[in-house]
Design an enzyme around this catalytic site. Structure first.
Site, PDB file in Angstrom:
ATOM      1  CG  ASP A  32      -2.023  -1.017   1.135  1.00  0.00           C
ATOM      2  OD1 ASP A  32      -2.217  -1.575   0.036  1.00  0.00           O
ATOM      3  OD2 ASP A  32      -2.683  -1.279   2.155  1.00  0.00           O
ATOM      4  CD  GLU A  34       6.659  -1.253  -3.039  1.00  0.00           C
ATOM      5  OE1 GLU A  34       7.768  -1.375  -3.589  1.00  0.00           O
ATOM      6  OE2 GLU A  34       5.855  -2.196  -2.864  1.00  0.00           O
ATOM      7  CG  ASP A  36      -1.168   4.889  -0.297  1.00  0.00           C
ATOM      8  OD1 ASP A  36      -2.075   4.653  -1.112  1.00  0.00           O
ATOM      9  OD2 ASP A  36      -1.219   4.546   0.903  1.00  0.00           O
ATOM     10  CG  LEU A  82     -32.583 -13.326 -13.734  1.00  0.00           C
ATOM     11  CD1 LEU A  82     -31.409 -13.951 -12.985  1.00  0.00           C
ATOM     12  CD2 LEU A  82     -32.646 -13.872 -15.144  1.00  0.00           C
ATOM     13  CD  GLU A 109     -23.160 -16.328 -14.790  1.00  0.00           C
ATOM     14  OE1 GLU A 109     -23.489 -15.219 -14.325  1.00  0.00           O
ATOM     15  OE2 GLU A 109     -23.063 -16.555 -16.001  1.00  0.00           O
ATOM     16  CE  LYS A 111     -31.400 -13.153  -7.965  1.00  0.00           C
ATOM     17  NZ  LYS A 111     -31.296 -11.950  -7.126  1.00  0.00           N
ATOM     18  CE  LYS A 282     -26.757 -15.103 -16.253  1.00  0.00           C
ATOM     19  NZ  LYS A 282     -25.644 -14.159 -16.449  1.00  0.00           N
ATOM     20  CB  CYS A 418     -31.730   8.146  30.890  1.00  0.00           C
ATOM     21  SG  CYS A 418     -30.794   9.147  32.074  1.00  0.00           S
TER      22      CYS A 418
END
Length: 662
Positions: A32, A34, A36, A82, A109, A111, A282, A418
């Site tokens: 991260d 490098e 940044d 669907l 696949e 969903k 599908k 309260c």
């Protein structure tokens, strides 16, 4: 100059490559730090050399100027929904209908539980991104989608291409967002899908950028210059272009293989970093899809198998209570940890005393829990046959657990409260609310910093924020010079907010942001509001008896009077700001009522549009109502409008009015 241009182009290419490795392949090659460092160098060079600006630079994924409203986009290819099935028997019935026409293979696949969008590319560049809307017309959310780092802004395909995908919020991002909203005492999202939908449909794309959305692409809607025989081939092509395509794509020869894979995938559901609510099946052969066709709403070549809600048995170890900003005392069940719908659950809210009594929940009970909306734990029922007599009936406290103050249950309310306005728990949450985005919007003043300031006795109420000095906070843990100065500057900027922000920030019971705006418009000065009578208050639009009584009680309280004076002495703006407004007030003098679920706007967005164009939004239908904007599942308001013969408009008609067509 050429060397600078080349360095900028090289940095853009390298950063996009690492974005692809990190956000699409989930396989980062650099740290991260490098990453940044490169991004900061690019930002600096682009700032120094604006002549090399490129809207597709990775530095431009942070969001742009807030929109007034979303434009409409007509889909070239309808975005159908669907058909759902809820059992393997129904799935086999669908298979028999398919096999009656063609001998197809299937693709299974996941969903993804999110929001469907269509991305359109021209000459290899992302041009538009639109929500599904009603399937024919959607909303232009291009600026917001550009903030999603797994969406390629450029692709190596020079012809027209449209793809469909699902924008979603990862589980960890969802949990962090809800924790943040809880700390700010804002309503939490019920599930990641709602969070994703709300985040993608922000008029301010910088808010979307903060929400850590992601996307999976699952279909080629339209393509020029290329054709495919099978859906699975099209997905592999999209993957080669750098799209993050639908995961767990499994080609199955028959329905038995489909069911076998659904059972396998359901077992790993909880381990996925995102929510799924079922499996999509599908037909793989694209020419068979044309033969099978579609109904008005759904394709006949695909179906969605929906998972049943997962429930688990566990035990209530204890019941504790927590005190909120308004003093409400909320009971929470501490549970024996149990894994459900992908995470370990160890607590569940019990809402209030009535909820506990109705379900007869006792300490030591075995209970059935599920995740409401697949994310928020709730107790469904008690397993009474497991009781052995050792269970303990829970009693709500007679004193506040935070301060020892008296607690009361007001007539007509379910919650205990309260009564001590100096209760530490209420004070902390009231300051969090005061600094929140919809109130005074003090950037950088989150719950952790507020805790830090309170622990060091630097603030005891919200007004103390305006007496803080740089030297008071610079040496605190997690601060430093830059953070300290940024906080002081943000507090100073908030002094100039309009008074509706201040009124809302005070946290008066029953007074939300809309009521605060109405009060600000009517009274124009805080001093006028302080002196207002009951008779004056109920003249204000949508301020009823309960709200008026609450306002009067708030400003009668000596502590609150002193607090207001403290704010005034600190230099807070106490008058309605006069704004130059050149907008076309086409709704001037018109009153709207919203009812049902709108597909293209959140309720708040629709209200903002109406108000920005000079109109008013009322919560109830009356003879004074001019229009009722009705979405799906509209209820009693729609019926009353019909009885009173008030004009009822759809979202399409509403948008025609905005454009001046009607």
């Amino acid at each position: 100059m050429e060397s600078i241009k080349k360095r900028i182009e090289d940095l853009r290419k390298e950063i996009e490559y690492h974005n692809y490795r990190y956000y699409v392949l989930d396989d980062p090659q650099i740290s991260d730090f490098e990453y940044d460092k490169m991004l900061k160098e690019l930002e600096k060079l682009e700032k120094q050399h604006p002549e090399f600006y490129d809207e597709n630079s990775p530095t431009q994924r942070v969001g742009g100027v807030p929109l007034k409203e979303f434009k409409q986009v007509r889909h070239n290819i309808p975005m159908l929904s669907l058909q759902d099935v809820f059992s393997f028997e129904e799935l086999r019935d669908w298979d028999r209908r398919v096999k009656g026409e063609v001998e197809a293979e299937y693709v299974v696949e996941l969903k993804i539980d999110g929001l469907s969008v269509c991305l359109a590319y021209e000459n290899g560049v992302l041009k538009t991104a639109a929500t599904r809307g009603d399937g024919i017309i959607g909303e232009d959310v291009t600026l917001n989608v550009r903030t999603i780092k797994s969406v390629p802004l450029k692709i190596g395909y020079p012809y027209a291409l449209e793809v469909r995908g699902e924008v979603y919020m990862p589980k960890d991002a969802f949990e962090k967002l809800n924790i943040q909203r809880e700390e700010m005492e804002q309503p939490t999202f019920a599930n990641p899908r709602n969070a994703a939908a709300g985040s993608l449909r922000q008029l301010d794309s910088s808010i979307t950028a903060e929400r850590k959305l992601d996307i999976f692409i699952f279909n080629v809607q339209r393509i020029e210059g290329k054709s495919f025989e099978k859906h699975s081939e099209a997905l592999e092509f999209l993957k080669s272009l750098g799209f993050k395509v639908s995961p767990e794509r499994i080609v199955c020869k028959n329905i038995d293989e489909v069911i076998e894979n659904i059972e396998k995938l359901s077992q790993i559901r909880g381990e996925l970093p995102f929510e799924i609510d079922g499996i999509v099946v599908k037909v793989n052969e694209l020419n068979y899809r044309e033969i099978l066709g579609q109904t008005a709403k759904t394709p006949r070549w695909a179906v969605a198998y929906k998972f049943p809600a997962e429930k688990k048995k566990t035990k209530v170890k204890d019941i504790i209570v927590q005190v909120g900003r308004t003093g409400a005392i909320t009971p929470t069940a501490l549970l024996e940890p149990v894994r459900i719908a992908g995470s370990t659950v160890s607590r569940a809210t019990l809402h209030n005393e009535d909820y506990i009594r109705q379900k007869d929940i006792r300490i030591g009970d075995s209970v059935i829990i599920q995740k409401a909306g697949e994310i928020i734990p709730e107790v469904v029922e008690v397993v009474f046959e497991d009781r052995d007599g050792d269970e303990v009936i829970f009693k709500m406290p007679s004193k506040c657990p935070e301060c020892g103050g008296d607690v009361v249950r007001e007539e007509g309310e379910a919650a205990l409260r309260c009564t001590n306005i100096s209760c530490p728990a209420q004070l902390k949450r009231s300051i969090i609310h005061f600094a929140s985005r919809d109130a005074m919007n003090i950037e950088g003043l989150g719950p952790q910093i507020i805790n830090l300031l309170m622990e060091n006795n630097l603030i005891h109420d919200a007004a103390d924020l305006y007496y803080l000095k740089f030297e008071d906070i610079v040496n605190l843990e997690r601060m430093g010079k830059k953070s300290a100065q940024n906080l002081i500057d943000a507090i100073e900027r908030s002094k100039g907010n309009d008074i509706d922000k201040f009124i809302f920030g005070l946290g008066i019971r029953y007074i939300g942001s809309k009521a605060a705006k109405n009060l600000a418009k009517y009274f124009k000065k805080i001093d006028n509001l302080l002196k207002s009578s009951y008779e004056e208050l109920i003249q204000v639009e949508e301020i009823g008896d309960k709200m008026a009584q609450s306002i009067i009680s708030f400003f009668k309280e000596e502590h609150n009077k002193n607090l207001i004076e403290k704010f005034k002495n600190a230099g807070i703006n106490f008058e309605l700001l006069e704004k130059e407004d050149n907008k076309n007030k086409i709704f001037e003098g018109l009153t709207f009522v919203l009812t049902g679920s709108l597909s293209r706007y959140t309720r708040k967005e629709a209200e903002s549009i109406i108000e920005s164009l000079g109109g008013k939004v009322s919560s109830s239908v009356s003879k004074k109502t001019n229009y009722v904007l009705a979405g799906e599942d509209a209820g009693s308001k729609l019926k009353k409008a019909q009885e009173l013969q008030i004009k009822i408009i759809s979202e399409n008609e509403f948008e025609d009015m905005i454009r001046g067509v009607v």
